[in-house]
Design an enzyme around this catalytic site. Structure first.
Site, PDB file in Angstrom:
ATOM      1  N   ALA A  65       0.926  -1.261  -0.107  1.00 20.20           N
ATOM      2  CA  ALA A  65      -0.023  -0.055  -0.002  1.00 20.20           C
ATOM      3  C   ALA A  65       0.904   1.181  -0.081  1.00 20.20           C
ATOM      4  O   ALA A  65       2.152   1.116   0.234  1.00 20.20           O
ATOM      5  CB  ALA A  65      -1.007  -0.142   1.280  1.00 20.20           C
ATOM      6  N   GLY A 109       0.707  -4.932   0.958  1.00 19.81           N
ATOM      7  CA  GLY A 109      -0.500  -5.114   0.213  1.00 19.81           C
ATOM      8  C   GLY A 109      -0.320  -5.708  -1.114  1.00 19.81           C
ATOM      9  O   GLY A 109      -1.316  -6.286  -1.783  1.00 19.81           O
ATOM     10  N   GLU A 112      -0.514  -9.299  -0.652  1.00 21.77           N
ATOM     11  CA  GLU A 112      -2.109  -9.526  -0.512  1.00 21.77           C
ATOM     12  C   GLU A 112      -2.807  -9.693  -1.581  1.00 21.77           C
ATOM     13  O   GLU A 112      -3.930 -10.275  -1.827  1.00 21.77           O
ATOM     14  CB  GLU A 112      -2.601  -8.610   0.589  1.00 21.77           C
ATOM     15  CG  GLU A 112      -2.063  -8.758   2.049  1.00 21.77           C
ATOM     16  CD  GLU A 112      -2.369  -7.455   2.920  1.00 21.77           C
ATOM     17  OE1 GLU A 112      -1.854  -6.529   2.664  1.00 21.77           O
ATOM     18  OE2 GLU A 112      -2.864  -7.928   3.945  1.00 21.77           O
ATOM     19  N   GLU A 132       4.798  -5.224   7.003  1.00 17.82           N
ATOM     20  CA  GLU A 132       3.931  -4.197   7.941  1.00 17.82           C
ATOM     21  C   GLU A 132       4.323  -3.883   9.318  1.00 17.82           C
ATOM     22  O   GLU A 132       4.359  -2.772   9.918  1.00 17.82           O
ATOM     23  CB  GLU A 132       2.338  -4.516   8.032  1.00 17.82           C
ATOM     24  CG  GLU A 132       1.916  -4.445   6.503  1.00 17.82           C
ATOM     25  CD  GLU A 132       1.638  -5.513   5.706  1.00 17.82           C
ATOM     26  OE1 GLU A 132       2.482  -6.553   5.702  1.00 17.82           O
ATOM     27  OE2 GLU A 132       1.198  -5.743   4.920  1.00 17.82           O
TER      28      GLU A 132
END
Ligand code: HXC
Length: 258
Positions: A65, A109, A112, A132
């Site tokens: 992200a 992300g 993911e 993260e």
């Protein structure tokens, strides 16, 4: 349609989406994820498209992200704005098969997002990780759940708790990716797999995907019952009759997606 953060094209019956923020290593900004949701929506509605491929650049599928964007958000921003749920999950709800072609970094992300797809093909230089924790975060787009289901508790814990990355070999050994392909051939190979799927009966492909996904959501007994009902219902499809007739007549089937 043109997107700010994606390159979207069709290759025959395949919808090919290339994440396109190369300078930021395809950091998954809110704009990019909304563009991606819109592109998936468009391909989902396009009857001529049978399967999708999502890829990034050679250096990065996606490095996570967008940290610089997230750094500005407050709790109320993310809760009230339904951050992640609002646009990230569209691809996981896609009924058509989606192949992630991963080269370089698939972190946070990015990892993911790859795991929301149905098949992951890895280039030799692929690296998967959930870093993260180093940012004072935990994975927020399914990492703690999907990674654990796929690679097991010990590996998932080590990756989530320490941020350790997996290379392509380890990812293949762990079942995270279906196979490793030479980096230069990655996208063509992913498109080839998608093309092969797209030539099959579309409704039956949807059923097959739905049945496999059910394995993650329910007990074995319920999953098998679900599979059996879908299997029975393939007998109502014209394509099922065509597939078996073609086998008996020693010819290629001509599926009409009915
Ligand atoms: C914003 C990013 C970024 C990210 C890289 N960049 N990753 N920007 N968000 N996730 C930017 C850098 O700031 C830099 O911009 C440019 O991309 C190139 O990156 P470098 O770091 O210079 O490249 P390199 O030295 O090759 O290192 C590659 C890297 C590193 C190891 C992948 O970029 C890195 O560690 N990135 C962050 C990985 C990460 O922590 N991901 C998880 C994010 S949290 P400038 O302008 O300086 O050139 C997350 C939460 C998920 O994903 C939960 C909900 C979705």
């Amino acid at each position: 349609m043109a997107y700010e953060t994606l390159i979207v094209e069709t290759r025959g019956p395949v919808g090919l989406i290339t994440l396109n923020r190369p300078k930021q290593l395809n950091a998954l900004s809110d704009q990019l994820m909304s563009d991606l949701a819109a592109a998936v929506e468009t391909f989902e509605a396009d009857e001529t498209v049978g399967a999708l491929v999502v890829t990034g650049s050679e250096k990065a599928f996606a490095a996570g992200a967008d940290v610089k964007e997230m750094a500005r958000y407050s709790y109320i921003d993310v809760y009230k704005g339904n951050f992640i749920t609002r646009n990230w999950e569209r691809i996981a709800r896609c009924r058509k098969p989606v192949i992630a072609a991963v080269s370089g970094f698939a972190l946070g992300g990015g990892c993911e997002l790859a795991m929301m797809c149905d098949i992951i093909l890895a280039a030799e230089n692929a690296k998967f990780g959930q870093p993260e924790i180093n940012l004072g975060l935990i994975p927020g787009a399914g990492g703690t759940q999907r990674l654990t289901r796929v690679v097991g508790k010990s590996k998932a814990m080590e990756m989530v708790l320490t941020g350790r990355q997996m290379d392509a070999q380890e990812a293949e050994r762990s079942g995270l990716v279906s196979r490793i392909v030479p980096t230069a051939e990655l996208v063509d190979e992913a498109v080839k797999v998608a093309e092969r799927i797209a030539k099959l009966s579309q409704p039956v492909v949807l059923m097959a995907k739905e049945a496999v996904n059910r394995a993650y959501e329910t007990t074995l007994e319920e999953g098998i019952r679900f599979e059996r009902r879908l299997f029975h219902s393939t007998f109502a499809a014209e394509d099922q009759k065509e597939g078996m007739a073609a086998f008996a007549e020693k010819r290629q089937p001509d599926f009409k997606h009915r």
